[in-house]
Design a protein around this motif. Structure first.
Motif, PDB file in Angstrom:
ATOM      1  N   VAL A  10      54.575 -22.441  -3.701  1.00  0.00           N
ATOM      2  CA  VAL A  10      56.021 -22.609  -3.788  1.00  0.00           C
ATOM      3  C   VAL A  10      56.696 -21.429  -3.102  1.00  0.00           C
ATOM      4  O   VAL A  10      56.106 -20.368  -2.915  1.00  0.00           O
ATOM      5  CB  VAL A  10      56.511 -22.736  -5.252  1.00  0.00           C
ATOM      6  N   CYS A  11      57.928 -21.619  -2.728  1.00  0.00           N
ATOM      7  CA  CYS A  11      58.710 -20.605  -2.036  1.00  0.00           C
ATOM      8  C   CYS A  11      58.794 -19.330  -2.889  1.00  0.00           C
ATOM      9  O   CYS A  11      58.970 -19.387  -4.105  1.00  0.00           O
ATOM     10  CB  CYS A  11      60.100 -21.152  -1.752  1.00  0.00           C
ATOM     11  N   SER A  12      58.682 -18.184  -2.218  1.00  0.00           N
ATOM     12  CA  SER A  12      58.737 -16.887  -2.902  1.00  0.00           C
ATOM     13  C   SER A  12      60.164 -16.411  -3.163  1.00  0.00           C
ATOM     14  O   SER A  12      60.352 -15.403  -3.848  1.00  0.00           O
ATOM     15  CB  SER A  12      58.022 -15.819  -2.060  1.00  0.00           C
ATOM     16  N   ARG A  13      61.167 -17.090  -2.631  1.00  0.00           N
ATOM     17  CA  ARG A  13      62.568 -16.686  -2.825  1.00  0.00           C
ATOM     18  C   ARG A  13      62.919 -16.845  -4.295  1.00  0.00           C
ATOM     19  O   ARG A  13      62.638 -17.883  -4.919  1.00  0.00           O
ATOM     20  CB  ARG A  13      63.483 -17.540  -1.955  1.00  0.00           C
ATOM     21  N   LYS A  14      63.550 -15.829  -4.849  1.00  0.00           N
ATOM     22  CA  LYS A  14      63.914 -15.836  -6.265  1.00  0.00           C
ATOM     23  C   LYS A  14      64.721 -17.082  -6.609  1.00  0.00           C
ATOM     24  O   LYS A  14      65.695 -17.405  -5.942  1.00  0.00           O
ATOM     25  CB  LYS A  14      64.732 -14.583  -6.581  1.00  0.00           C
ATOM     26  N   GLY A  15      64.259 -17.781  -7.631  1.00  0.00           N
ATOM     27  CA  GLY A  15      64.955 -18.966  -8.121  1.00  0.00           C
ATOM     28  C   GLY A  15      64.618 -20.256  -7.385  1.00  0.00           C
ATOM     29  O   GLY A  15      65.035 -21.321  -7.807  1.00  0.00           O
ATOM     30  N   CYS A  16      63.889 -20.190  -6.291  1.00  0.00           N
ATOM     31  CA  CYS A  16      63.542 -21.389  -5.527  1.00  0.00           C
ATOM     32  C   CYS A  16      62.178 -21.894  -5.982  1.00  0.00           C
ATOM     33  O   CYS A  16      61.228 -21.129  -6.074  1.00  0.00           O
ATOM     34  CB  CYS A  16      63.517 -21.092  -4.026  1.00  0.00           C
ATOM     35  N   ARG A  17      62.075 -23.174  -6.251  1.00  0.00           N
ATOM     36  CA  ARG A  17      60.805 -23.776  -6.676  1.00  0.00           C
ATOM     37  C   ARG A  17      60.346 -24.842  -5.682  1.00  0.00           C
ATOM     38  O   ARG A  17      59.491 -25.654  -5.983  1.00  0.00           O
ATOM     39  CB  ARG A  17      60.956 -24.396  -8.080  1.00  0.00           C
ATOM     40  N   ASN A  18      60.914 -24.842  -4.474  1.00  0.00           N
ATOM     41  CA  ASN A  18      60.529 -25.816  -3.448  1.00  0.00           C
ATOM     42  C   ASN A  18      59.132 -25.510  -2.917  1.00  0.00           C
ATOM     43  O   ASN A  18      58.699 -24.357  -2.909  1.00  0.00           O
ATOM     44  CB  ASN A  18      61.521 -25.807  -2.288  1.00  0.00           C
ATOM     45  N   ASP A  19      58.457 -26.548  -2.442  1.00  0.00           N
ATOM     46  CA  ASP A  19      57.152 -26.356  -1.803  1.00  0.00           C
ATOM     47  C   ASP A  19      57.316 -25.497  -0.558  1.00  0.00           C
ATOM     48  O   ASP A  19      58.276 -25.652   0.199  1.00  0.00           O
ATOM     49  CB  ASP A  19      56.542 -27.700  -1.396  1.00  0.00           C
ATOM     50  N   ALA A  20      56.366 -24.615  -0.349  1.00  0.00           N
ATOM     51  CA  ALA A  20      56.392 -23.743   0.824  1.00  0.00           C
ATOM     52  C   ALA A  20      55.846 -24.487   2.044  1.00  0.00           C
ATOM     53  O   ALA A  20      54.910 -25.269   1.937  1.00  0.00           O
ATOM     54  CB  ALA A  20      55.565 -22.495   0.572  1.00  0.00           C
ATOM     55  N   ALA A  21      56.449 -24.215   3.205  1.00  0.00           N
ATOM     56  CA  ALA A  21      55.993 -24.785   4.471  1.00  0.00           C
ATOM     57  C   ALA A  21      55.648 -23.681   5.472  1.00  0.00           C
ATOM     58  O   ALA A  21      55.087 -23.959   6.518  1.00  0.00           O
ATOM     59  CB  ALA A  21      57.069 -25.692   5.056  1.00  0.00           C
ATOM     60  N   TRP A  22      55.997 -22.440   5.142  1.00  0.00           N
ATOM     61  CA  TRP A  22      55.800 -21.298   6.033  1.00  0.00           C
ATOM     62  C   TRP A  22      55.209 -20.131   5.257  1.00  0.00           C
ATOM     63  O   TRP A  22      55.418 -20.009   4.057  1.00  0.00           O
ATOM     64  CB  TRP A  22      57.134 -20.853   6.631  1.00  0.00           C
ATOM     65  N   TRP A  40      54.358 -13.774   2.182  1.00  0.00           N
ATOM     66  CA  TRP A  40      55.316 -14.463   1.329  1.00  0.00           C
ATOM     67  C   TRP A  40      55.355 -15.909   1.764  1.00  0.00           C
ATOM     68  O   TRP A  40      55.326 -16.208   2.960  1.00  0.00           O
ATOM     69  CB  TRP A  40      56.712 -13.872   1.467  1.00  0.00           C
ATOM     70  N   ALA A  41      55.430 -16.812   0.814  1.00  0.00           N
ATOM     71  CA  ALA A  41      55.558 -18.241   1.093  1.00  0.00           C
ATOM     72  C   ALA A  41      57.041 -18.582   1.169  1.00  0.00           C
ATOM     73  O   ALA A  41      57.855 -18.006   0.452  1.00  0.00           O
ATOM     74  CB  ALA A  41      54.886 -19.048  -0.016  1.00  0.00           C
ATOM     75  N   SER A  42      57.379 -19.521   2.045  1.00  0.00           N
ATOM     76  CA  SER A  42      58.781 -19.901   2.190  1.00  0.00           C
ATOM     77  C   SER A  42      58.934 -21.393   2.417  1.00  0.00           C
ATOM     78  O   SER A  42      58.171 -22.000   3.175  1.00  0.00           O
ATOM     79  CB  SER A  42      59.415 -19.153   3.365  1.00  0.00           C
ATOM     80  N   CYS A  43      59.968 -21.952   1.808  1.00  0.00           N
ATOM     81  CA  CYS A  43      60.368 -23.323   2.111  1.00  0.00           C
ATOM     82  C   CYS A  43      61.182 -23.271   3.418  1.00  0.00           C
ATOM     83  O   CYS A  43      61.592 -22.199   3.857  1.00  0.00           O
ATOM     84  CB  CYS A  43      61.195 -23.903   0.966  1.00  0.00           C
ATOM     85  N   PRO A  44      61.425 -24.420   4.039  1.00  0.00           N
ATOM     86  CA  PRO A  44      62.202 -24.423   5.280  1.00  0.00           C
ATOM     87  C   PRO A  44      63.611 -23.841   5.118  1.00  0.00           C
ATOM     88  O   PRO A  44      64.140 -23.244   6.050  1.00  0.00           O
ATOM     89  CB  PRO A  44      62.262 -25.907   5.662  1.00  0.00           C
ATOM     90  N   ASP A  45      64.201 -23.969   3.937  1.00  0.00           N
ATOM     91  CA  ASP A  45      65.559 -23.464   3.718  1.00  0.00           C
ATOM     92  C   ASP A  45      65.644 -21.940   3.714  1.00  0.00           C
ATOM     93  O   ASP A  45      66.707 -21.388   3.978  1.00  0.00           O
ATOM     94  CB  ASP A  45      66.118 -23.972   2.386  1.00  0.00           C
ATOM     95  N   HIS A  46      64.550 -21.244   3.401  1.00  0.00           N
ATOM     96  CA  HIS A  46      64.605 -19.789   3.248  1.00  0.00           C
ATOM     97  C   HIS A  46      63.838 -18.993   4.298  1.00  0.00           C
ATOM     98  O   HIS A  46      63.861 -17.764   4.270  1.00  0.00           O
ATOM     99  CB  HIS A  46      64.121 -19.395   1.841  1.00  0.00           C
ATOM    100  N   VAL A  47      63.168 -19.654   5.231  1.00  0.00           N
ATOM    101  CA  VAL A  47      62.362 -18.922   6.204  1.00  0.00           C
ATOM    102  C   VAL A  47      63.208 -17.959   7.032  1.00  0.00           C
ATOM    103  O   VAL A  47      62.805 -16.810   7.271  1.00  0.00           O
ATOM    104  CB  VAL A  47      61.515 -19.875   7.085  1.00  0.00           C
ATOM    105  N   ALA A  48      64.395 -18.353   7.451  1.00  0.00           N
ATOM    106  CA  ALA A  48      65.258 -17.454   8.235  1.00  0.00           C
ATOM    107  C   ALA A  48      65.698 -16.260   7.386  1.00  0.00           C
ATOM    108  O   ALA A  48      65.762 -15.126   7.890  1.00  0.00           O
ATOM    109  CB  ALA A  48      66.472 -18.210   8.773  1.00  0.00           C
ATOM    110  N   TRP A  49      65.991 -16.496   6.102  1.00  0.00           N
ATOM    111  CA  TRP A  49      66.397 -15.392   5.218  1.00  0.00           C
ATOM    112  C   TRP A  49      65.278 -14.365   5.110  1.00  0.00           C
ATOM    113  O   TRP A  49      65.519 -13.165   5.219  1.00  0.00           O
ATOM    114  CB  TRP A  49      66.758 -15.932   3.834  1.00  0.00           C
ATOM    115  N   PHE A  50      64.028 -14.834   4.879  1.00  0.00           N
ATOM    116  CA  PHE A  50      62.889 -13.922   4.775  1.00  0.00           C
ATOM    117  C   PHE A  50      62.661 -13.157   6.084  1.00  0.00           C
ATOM    118  O   PHE A  50      62.416 -11.953   6.070  1.00  0.00           O
ATOM    119  CB  PHE A  50      61.602 -14.683   4.405  1.00  0.00           C
TER     120      PHE A  50
END
Length: 75
Positions: A10-22, A40-50
């Protein structure tokens, strides 16, 4: 980071429980040897933030897709 049920990471962004793709590979040169990579794992929504977060701090090394044939990398 794998999910609690042992499923896909799952995404490593705090509060995000989406499946990671990156996976974002990084290294802190003040405390890690040059070849060491943390991930760090990231969903598509947070990869740019990371990427922005890690680049701003000089820690980012590489962003790779997270697929069945390319599991999370850490060295």
């Amino acid at each position: 980071m794998p999910s609690a049920e042992g499923g896909p990471p799952v995404c490593s962004r705090k509060g995000c429980r989406n499946d990671a793709a990156w996976q974002l590979l990084w290294n802190n040169p003040r405390i890690h040897t040059p070849e060491r990579r943390k991930a760090w794992a990231s969903c598509p929504d947070h990869v740019a933030w990371f990427e922005d977060y890690l680049r701003d701090r000089g820690l980012w090394k590489q962003t790779l897709p997270l697929t069945a044939d390319r599991p999370m990398e850490t060295r």
